[in-house]
Design an enzyme around this catalytic site. Structure first.
Site, short mmCIF file in Angstrom:
data_model
loop_
_atom_site.label_atom_id
_atom_site.label_comp_id
_atom_site.label_asym_id
_atom_site.label_seq_id
_atom_site.Cartn_x
_atom_site.Cartn_y
_atom_site.Cartn_z
N ASP A 265 7.36 -8.60 7.98
CA ASP A 265 7.76 -7.91 9.20
C ASP A 265 8.19 -8.94 10.25
O ASP A 265 7.79 -10.11 10.18
CB ASP A 265 6.59 -7.10 9.77
CG ASP A 265 6.25 -5.92 8.86
OD1 ASP A 265 7.10 -5.56 8.04
OD2 ASP A 265 5.13 -5.42 8.98
N1 URA Z 1 2.16 -5.98 5.33
C1 URA Z 1 2.58 -5.75 6.58
O1 URA Z 1 2.17 -4.82 7.24
N2 URA Z 1 3.49 -6.59 7.10
C2 URA Z 1 3.97 -7.66 6.44
O2 URA Z 1 4.79 -8.39 6.98
C3 URA Z 1 3.51 -7.89 5.15
C4 URA Z 1 2.60 -7.03 4.59
#
Ligand code: URA
Length: 235
Positions: A102
């Site tokens: 993310d």
């Molecule tokens: N899970 C999440 O919520 N975000 C990420 O970036 C990776 C795994």
């Protein structure tokens, strides 16, 4: 393979730089100057020197990046900076992120131009483990931890469990996943009424985030790391 392609894939020169260097007599193949970069060479056997330095052939590129906050795991985006913008221009044109983090997640990101490897590492059937350090808004009860270990429902009706959950404090710990659903950790914590405030990936299969890399810094994988990835991918 053409000499200019060999040099550009090896990250030494673009094709036009290779042509110019050849005309100036700056490239040798097996000790003899070649004046044209369009000649054919045997990448596994011939010894190519560019401006006096031997060139090792690089069929694929493998980069470990310490992803900073605010970057999107993509090669292009209209609204935010992309992770490939942190690399050398020549590599940036070539590689893509292996999986997504993310925008606000930090840490270990693999970028490569090896599509088959990437596909296999991300395949749910392979169960390649990814470990994250997390911090959360509220203390995690023993019940909530148990629910994360046994599984919770997230958006889309997917049932997801932590492969491993290690609590290092009431509001922090390590969670390991072997799948990679959209916002999975955020959603899993949300499912137990909590909220992620910090998330950093520390391992990806056999790779561990290199502690000497500052945020935004990257390095090429070592031969051993590449071999370990291939083995994790069953290649
Ligand atoms: N899970 C999440 O919520 N975000 C990420 O970036 C990776 C795994």
């Amino acid at each position: 393979m053409r000499l200019d392609r060999f040099l550009s894939e090896s990250g030494v020169a673009t094709r036009s730089e290779a042509s110019r260097a050849a005309r100036r007599g700056e490239i040798t193949v097996n000790g003899s100057i070649v004046r044209s970069a369009s000649v054919s060479i045997r990448e596994d056997e011939d010894r190519v020197c560019f401006r006096g330095e031997a060139v090792a052939y690089r069929k694929n590129v493998f980069v470990m990046l310490n992803k900073p906050e605010g970057y999107v795991s993509a090669t292009e985006d209209k609204n935010a900076p992309v992770v490939t913008a942190l690399l050398d221009e020549r590599d940036a044109k070539r590689v893509f992120p292996c999986g997504r983090l993310d925008k606000y997640t930090l840490g270990l990101m693999l970028l490569t131009d090896d599509g088959e490897l990437s596909h296999r590492l991300l395949s749910p059937a392979r169960h390649v483990a990814k470990k994250y350090y997390y911090r959360i808004a509220a203390p995690l009860s023993a019940d909530d931890a148990e629910r994360l270990r046994t599984g919770v429902y997230i958006e889309g009706g997917h049932f997801c469990a932590a492969h491993e959950l290690e609590l290092t404090g009431e509001r922090e710990g390590y969670i390991t996943l072997t799948e990679g659903r959209y916002h999975q950790i955020k959603q899993m914590l949300y499912a137990v009424g909590n909220e992620i405030t910090y998330l950093e990936r520390v391992t990806f299969g056999p790779l561990t985030l290199d502690a000497s890399l500052e945020r935004g810094e990257w390095r090429y994988l070592t031969d051993d790391e590449v071999a370990a990835l291939y083995s994790a991918a069953g290649l």
